[in-house]
Design an enzyme around this catalytic site. Structure first.
Site, short mmCIF file in Angstrom:
data_model
loop_
_atom_site.label_atom_id
_atom_site.label_comp_id
_atom_site.label_asym_id
_atom_site.label_seq_id
_atom_site.Cartn_x
_atom_site.Cartn_y
_atom_site.Cartn_z
N ASP A 55 -15.65 -2.72 5.75
CA ASP A 55 -14.21 -2.77 5.48
C ASP A 55 -13.81 -4.05 4.73
OD1 ASP A 55 -11.65 -1.67 5.57
OD2 ASP A 55 -11.80 -1.13 7.68
N TRP A 57 -10.71 0.14 -0.43
CA TRP A 57 -9.42 0.74 -0.78
C TRP A 57 -9.15 0.79 -2.29
CZ3 TRP A 57 -7.60 -4.00 2.27
CH2 TRP A 57 -8.08 -3.94 3.58
N ASP A 69 -5.94 4.08 3.53
CA ASP A 69 -6.35 5.00 4.60
C ASP A 69 -5.63 6.34 4.50
OD1 ASP A 69 -7.90 2.97 5.53
OD2 ASP A 69 -6.82 2.70 7.42
#
Ligand SMILES: *[C@@H]1O[C@H](CO)[C@@H](O)[C@H](O)[C@H]1NC(C)=O
Ligand SMILES: *[C@@H]1O[C@H](CO)[C@@H](O)[C@H](O)[C@H]1NC(C)=O
Ligand SMILES: *[C@@H]1O[C@H](CO)[C@@H](O)[C@H](O)[C@H]1NC(C)=O
Ligand SMILES: CC(=O)N[C@H]1CO[C@H](CO)[C@@H](O)[C@@H]1O
Length: 466
Positions: free
Chosen positions: A156, A222, A243
């Site tokens: 992440d 992202w 997300d």
């Protein structure tokens, strides 16, 4: 003399561990989109060993493992927020209240079921839910994961210290806003693979490569720093946007998004997807509150755009309808095709003009090739049932002078034989999933025997009924 000349070479050969390049050598891991289960969308950080063992057993018992769902992926929340890292070894400490046998104990049990175990970390100082991150501990963490028997790492992008921020922070979810992130534009010539983001993700990639174990690498940044430009050289998959939320449109704080905004973004960022590297549209929300039609569309779109297929709903509570979506053999076969690596592609937008950037009404008409035939997918983004028409002249790969057997990938049945065009009513937010195979001589007869002759339909209607 001879042996001393040879020995350095031999020694080098013998000491070369079982390594992998990005194209994970001597295995097919990572060639096709990953399939399995991930805990975040259903449990957030409220996880424990039992929940993963339940998911793993369900993958086996429900027949999902046999269809290719083999990864059982732990998301955020597995480590100990208080103990953090071992003061001596610097290894991350597992929360033993959640995982009494440690991650390696869980890995053994998951492996015994013929499945693989995934874990989660972050390129910053902490994970998104504030557990230890891997920044500056890439080598130690990669070694730890390998020692534990981990097969997949989701990595992440939270808690990035100032000095690690990108010079040109390209953050697509803040498009069309005045957010700081996009005020500074990169010069035309800027190479985003030199960004801090890319360097930090490469640090973990290289650390994983050095391990004596195949660990698939899923980057979760992202879409920042134009990851689609360097994603394929860095990982097996790369998230292209924020997300996902279990809703059709809209978003929450520009951080989490509905299915349509993600689709809209993906359509402009899929060109790097092929074998060994996949743009990741995020984990599935199928079964988490969308309507049955929306569940079908969400799953089908993720499958045909060759996104990883990671189930995010509790499998011990899955409804028969939801399970049937996960078990659609024909869509899985499209996603996992051994011979066709590129995603299906829009050939027409539909409601909006082609290549319109629109977060509620993205492209509706797609075609794609697979081992089984030529496919057409028609999405209905409107709030009512619409009869959608595949006009053969418009579909790349279909020939308007030929007849085709049209097959419904949802029912698994042939519908009939058509020429020039095919129309079908599509419920609001649903998707028609079709396969076209050229009709040979005698095919018409064969279909009639099955009781499905050529049926009449909206003749001559080349556009949608809106
Ligand atoms: C992605 O990288 C792999 C090697 O890891 C290569 O085989 C493949 O062609 C690349 N894909 C694209 C679209 O360049
Ligand atoms: C998206 O497309 C729909 C349908 O054409 C249109 O009504 C809507 O205004 C568009 N949205 C934006 C933000 O332009
Ligand atoms: C689909 O694949 C087949 C078999 O490889 C090929 O003959 C055909 O040209 C392809 N069609 C399209 C539209 O790519
Ligand atoms: C409504 C609007 O302004 N849309 C724009 C948002 O940003 C993308 C990417 O820069 C543009 O393509 C859209 O036109």
């Amino acid at each position: 003399m001879r042996s001393t000349l040879l020995s350095p070479v031999l020694a080098l050969l013998l000491s070369t561990p079982f390594t992998y390049s990005l194209q994970l050598e001597s295995t097919t891991e990572g060639r096709l989109p990953a399939m399995g289960f991930n805990s975040w969308n259903c449990f957030n950080e409220h996880i424990n060993e039992e929940k993963f063992l339940t998911a793993a057993q369900q993958l086996v018992d429900l027949g999902l493992k046999d269809l290719g769902y083999t990864y059982v992926n732990i998301d955020d929340g597995w480590s100990d927020k208080d103990l953090w890292r071992d003061p001596e070894t610097k290894r991350i400490i597992v929360d033993t209240k959640k995982f009494p046998d440690g991650i390696s104990g869980l890995a053994d049990k998951v492996h015994e079921l013929g499945l693989k175990l995934g874990i989660y970390s972050d390129r910053g100082t902490k994970t998104c839910a504030s557990y230890p991150g891997s920044m500056d501990y890439e080598e130690i963490d990669a070694k730890t994961f390998a020692d534990w028997g981990v097969d997949y790492l989701k990595y992440d992008n939270c808690f990035i210290p100032d000095e690690e921020e990108d010079e040109y922070p390209w953050a697509p979810e803040w498009w069309n806003t005045t957010h700081d992130g996009n005020k500074i534009h990169a010069p035309e010539s800027y190479d985003f693979s030199t960004s801090r983001s890319a360097q930090r993700y490469r640090a973990m990639r290289d650390a994983l490569k050095r391990q004596d174990r195949i660990i698939q690498f899923g980057m979760c940044n992202w879409g920042h720093a134009h990851v689609e430009k360097w994603g394929n050289e860095t990982a097996q998959s790369w998230r292209i946007w924020g997300d996902i939320l279990p809703q059709w449109t809209g978003h929450k704080d520009h951080i989490a998004w509905g299915v349509m905004p993600i689709l809209n973004h993906a359509l402009f960022h899929l060109s790097q997807t092929n074998f060994w590297g996949h743009a990741d549209m995020d984990m599935l929300e199928v079964g988490n509150g969308l309507t049955p039609a929306e569940d079908r569309s969400h799953f089908a779109l993720w499958a045909i755009l060759k996104s990883p297929l990671l189930i995010g709903t509790p499998l011990d509570k899955v409804s028969p309808e939801t399970l049937a979506v996960f078990k659609n053999k024909e869509l899985i076969a499209f996603n996992q095709d051994e011979s066709f690596g590129i995603p299906a592609w829009p050939y027409k937008w539909g409601v909006n003009a082609d290549w319109t950037w629109n977060q509620t009404h993205p492209a509706e008409y797609y075609s794609g090739n697979s081992t089984a035939g030529l496919h057409v997918f028609m999405l209905n983004t409107l709030e009512k049932t619409v009869t959608k028409t595949a006009v053969f002249d418009e579909v790349p790969g279909l020939d308007s002078t030929k007849k085709y057997i049209v097959h419904d990938m949802w029912s698994g049945e042939d519908i009939g034989i058509y020429e020039k065009e095919f129309s079908i009513p599509v419920e609001s937010h649903d998707i028609a999933a079709l396969r076209f195979n050229e009709a040979s001589e005698g095919a018409e007869e064969a279909l009639k025997v099955q009781g499905k002759g050529k049926r009449t339909h909206h003749a001559g209607r080349a556009t949608d009924e809106l």
